[in-house]
Design an enzyme around this catalytic site. Sequence first.
Site: not given
Lengths: 399, 497
Positions: A88, A344
């Site tokens: 991420c 996200h």
Amino acid sequence: MANGIKDKVAIIGMGCSRFGERWSDSAEDLMVEAFQEAMGDAGIGVDDLGAAWLGTSYEEIGVGKSAIPLASALRLPNLPVTRVENLCASGSEAVRGAAYAVAAGACDFALALGVEKLKDTGYGGLPVRTRGAFGDLWMPSMSAPGLFAQLASAYVAKHGVDPADLKRAMAHVSVKSHRNGALNEKAHLRREITEEQVLKAPTVAEPLGVFDCCGVSDGAACAIVTTPEIARSLGKDPLVTIKAMQIAASDGSELSHNTWDGASVANTRVSAARAFREAGVSDPETEIGAIEVHDCFSVTELVTMEDLGFSAEGRAVHDILDGRYDHDGAVPCQIDGGLKCFGHPIGASGIRMLYELYLQILGRAGRRQLDDVRLGLTHNLGGAPLSNVASVNIIGRLE
Amino acid sequence: MSGVAQMTGHEIGIAGYGVWLPRRRMERKVIAGAHRWFNPALMAAARGTRSHCSWDEDSITMAVAAARGALDGREREAVDSIALASTTPPFLDRQNATVIAEACGLAGTGLRTLDVTGSLRAGTGALLAALQDGAIARGGPAHGNQALVAAADCRRAKPGSPDELAFGHGAAAFLLGGAEPIAVLRGWRSVSDDFVDHYRAAGSPFDYRWEERWARDEGSARLLPDAVAGLLAELSLSPADIDHLVLPAASARDAQRLAKACGLDPDRARDPLDQSCGQLGAAQAPLLLAHCLEQAAPGQRILVAGLGQGCDLLLFETAEALAGYRSAAPASAALDAGWSDENYFRFLAFEGTLELDSGIRAEADLKTAHSVAYRHHEALTGLQAGRCTACGTVQFPPERVCVNRNCGAVDSQEPYPLAGRTARVVSLTADRLAYHPDPPSRYGLVEFEEGGRLLVEFVEWDRAELKVGAAASLAFRIKDRDAHRGFRRYFWKAVPA
């Protein structure tokens, strides 16, 4: 002797696509959307670029391997391009590559672009991923919410917090972000929510409910960097420069050594301490005007407040409930709505955080604009509490 | 064939035992009730409960649990052979006994491993074969050569069949040989007879069964009395000399009837435990023997019968050592640890007869890289961590460089088994997003009291509070199943201590 990145690199253009369920758009379409905004902002041409970095994580459902999809989608004239992947934190990695290239004098202008197309799996949540050929042989069947939910159990045990108070503070985190995100036309989720809604939502991974989890979206974000001298020669004023750029990775301690209590993210602490030192920030609370943190889950944001040092150990629950991180609080957090409202798209998130701070520092954040943001901090976490990379970047006005 | 144990200077017998029954006990009235519209006759047999495997249990995992109970506190180096008796071994070609041996931490070099299958008599057959093994006989107390025999079965049954009510799943294991037997083999007799009251053809998941009255009256009721009479004559014993008759009868009444047919007082027949766990197939006689040993006194004679295409008879005499023996996994504990399950659909899903829609997340490919699995098989199957010889840090998985950052020694780790150690829960969740055959997926970190930690799945916490600080121990279970290739992977899971 290394002396850090501070004020060696300026950000002269940024772009961010609209985040959301972009059913009709490909990853390439989203790249172009973010890139065009950034190039228009920077006021340079494609031929001025010297190198480019692409941050993207899920090659299975996205653009595939390598950075060639970036070069092809943007028709970059045979530039040196590099694909980076650090879970991420992939977007922050792309910026790191571009900034280091400029600081090293390897090129005058470098591009960093992060993108992810998550909504092509056929199901909700993040795509199922492998944990490596060996990890798959022994690790449980886990999801991102479940991995981060572990923080809550260990936090309650460590600090003796009433689980109901923790739940309420977590709910406040999400309510606050939705309130901010409602003002942002680029956010995916733009409705305000109530604490009651959060507390009553179905459970995803105990104790996280649906509203404790960030959205799952498609999106892209982009940054163009150069030296402060070139930026000034282009007439940029004020100048936004990088003050600190740190990333720390697990050495296996959390997973294999009985030294970590499970109630914090060790690498965030390491990365933050290094970043404050690199930026010369001695009093973060008064010097940092806004922060964008990795609120993949409400509990992540909660422990991050302690890991970054904005809340004392065991005090995040109270600080959050007291409004310390609200829009009008002492340390405004997720002023754009955060991962919570943007969702996200893995590779894009780190750059999307920088985009908001860049707007805030330049006074271009419209209805979300805070007073006089001179320094802003991003926290971009890849992996899970028990094995991760934590990126902490600080950008600000060149005084 | 028959035999009388020769006096060879030491007595060959049972040194210890262990029993495992899956915790889930299905109420038979629930099963029969679900089929009442279709076959009301099932209601006549709808009494008591039957044990059944969770999705992550099979004959290998149950055998490991029973074998670890039998081995508890024993010197594992003394065990030089291991056999699995089962009509439901998970693998037809990949020796199941070897997986069990590695999970039990038995040494690979010099260990003989064997799967015994093909009949419900496999359990007693494997026991008899091991007791007659030359290595045990020659070993004697001085050498301590010991054998481990585990019997486990998890037969599937067609929904709506009498078998679905009658069957149970479970395992029993015996440690044989050694200096201090708790029961000594005095004699044995085997009869071979191709009496087909039921069979399961290769590739078929279910049994095919002839009328049970015929099986009982023309089968065991004819076969057993002759065999028993022959053995007793050979040993110069009379039926009254038998204190316990262990035989895998369908019911207590059948057991008593057979005892009577053999000339014994019906009260000498052991309870077949059909009301609490059901018929365990090849593990039934071993389970009943373990149950009997737990309740018998020294100096008693136990006659064990295994039935299936003939019979095996084993006559044991309990020894003085029985008085001081306590199994780590006795039958009574296994029987008591069950909890009643009334969810028939879940039962079917675990049996593999009901395919539920698990969603796209469940489609992730679970292909095993066998070269990787073999490279790490001691860590995966044996749960061997590494212990740094420089600083003492215990770490899983073992790596070349010590994880203690104040140490960092390279190639310093020695094997350190974690399986038998108690751990405490550090963090946890119940995950409803990740695919799991029995949702939610519960997992977290546990920390061992003597050092080391493990990211692990939690199972069997239905009746215990899963919380930070809770004590856990580790059980060998199926990690996941590769539906495309028929492979199943095993790893360890944290259960309540």
